[in-house]
Design a protein around this motif. Sequence first.
Motif, mmCIF file in Angstrom:
data_model
loop_
_atom_site.group_PDB
_atom_site.id
_atom_site.type_symbol
_atom_site.label_atom_id
_atom_site.label_comp_id
_atom_site.label_asym_id
_atom_site.label_seq_id
_atom_site.Cartn_x
_atom_site.Cartn_y
_atom_site.Cartn_z
ATOM 1 N N LEU A 2 0.836 -1.203 0.000
ATOM 2 C CA LEU A 2 0.000 0.000 0.000
ATOM 3 C C LEU A 2 0.873 1.256 0.000
ATOM 4 O O LEU A 2 1.899 1.310 0.665
ATOM 5 N N PRO A 4 1.448 5.079 1.137
ATOM 6 C CA PRO A 4 0.915 6.037 2.124
ATOM 7 C C PRO A 4 0.216 7.195 1.403
ATOM 8 O O PRO A 4 0.819 7.877 0.580
ATOM 9 N N LYS A 57 -8.958 1.284 -0.006
ATOM 10 C CA LYS A 57 -8.399 0.336 0.985
ATOM 11 C C LYS A 57 -7.374 -0.605 0.348
ATOM 12 O O LYS A 57 -6.403 -1.001 0.971
ATOM 13 N N TYR A 60 -4.124 2.150 -0.862
ATOM 14 C CA TYR A 60 -3.434 3.200 -0.081
ATOM 15 C C TYR A 60 -3.433 2.889 1.402
ATOM 16 O O TYR A 60 -4.361 2.270 1.937
ATOM 17 N N ASP A 61 -2.381 3.385 2.042
ATOM 18 C CA ASP A 61 -2.256 3.269 3.494
ATOM 19 C C ASP A 61 -2.675 4.609 4.103
ATOM 20 O O ASP A 61 -2.062 5.637 3.806
ATOM 21 N N SER A 63 -2.867 5.142 7.405
ATOM 22 C CA SER A 63 -2.511 5.207 8.829
ATOM 23 C C SER A 63 -1.623 6.408 9.137
ATOM 24 O O SER A 63 -0.900 6.915 8.281
ATOM 25 N N ARG A 85 6.196 3.915 11.875
ATOM 26 C CA ARG A 85 5.940 2.500 11.540
ATOM 27 C C ARG A 85 7.022 1.559 12.047
ATOM 28 O O ARG A 85 6.752 0.435 12.451
#
Length: 343
Positions: A2, A4, A57, A60-61, A63, A85
């Motif tokens: 993924l 970011p 989803k 891409y990330d 978080s 991370r």
Amino acid sequence: MLIPVYAIHPDDLEQQIISAGFKPYRFRQLVKWLYVKAINNISQMTDLPADFKTYLKENYDFSLPSIKQSLTAKDGSTKFVLELRDGELIECVLMPEGNKNTLCISSQVGCSFGCAFCATGKLGHVRNLQVDEILSQVILAAQFLQEKKLTNLVFMGMGEPLDNLDNVVSSIRILQSDYGLQFSPRRMTISTCGVVPKIYELAELGIKIKLAVSLNSAIDYKRQQLMPVTKVYNLVELKQAIMFFRKQSPWRITLEYIMIPGFNMDEEDARALTKFAGDISCKLNLISYNRVDGLPWRSPTIKEATAFQERLRALPIAVTIRKSRGTDISAACGQLAAQSMNK
Ligand code: SF4
């Protein structure tokens, strides 16, 4: 793997979304959530259809670093310790003042420049921050502020931003983008210890941002003791670079001068500083040294600080004593060293 989402410039994100077969307005809906509302949880993006959410989803990330600790000082400044991370820690500091909310952000984990007054410098260079790790600090601050607006950004946290120039510039481009945070360039400042070639490079890139230079002595041998970078780029070279940058920029340069009693505050220091800064279009911020454990210096008294300011009265520029923020939570200039929590 993924990608970011906060590492992608909105122009590129728009292209990727259109290439995946979605209408451009889906991109506009998404960036409104990401940047205007600072929402990074797809399930909260209520106006997006299921197929678009699935695409997001799968590609891409979203978080953000976790907030390992947040501390609020008596003056209202809040320091956040963020876990990245890979488990590395960084700090950023939010400083409210009236209608102004300034965020001081980090650009590296640790720093290789080893300035003698700086806790981050004692950590050594661990790694550069990625674009999304720089952006994340801004998004987390916006989430913390809720209805209030983040008004000013300074790259003055952990690390030397010009030593991570590519990622810092990419993050600035996203922050200033119409579909990003639309940050006004005159409300963004990048601070350097004086990495001369990178000052030229930044000027030539044409990035609109204010420049601050951490000067701390206008005498080469003294500055070398405080800031080893002076052994590589001396004050003459630094001044030429500052003048060059000023020609490309609509804004005055800010010179930062940390006042250390018994080291850089006597007549000789004031004379050298007057000569160095007198013909630069700049303003001068005098900052009281903030104690760092393990270092020999102390902070100046108010009397000592004003006496030094008085010694600079011949300077034809604004000379202000800047209030240190967050000293009681080790969030002030030179005190950021999140890694010491882990080691
Ligand atoms: S003051 Fe800035 S450049 Fe110097 S060691 Fe600290 S973080 Fe690095």
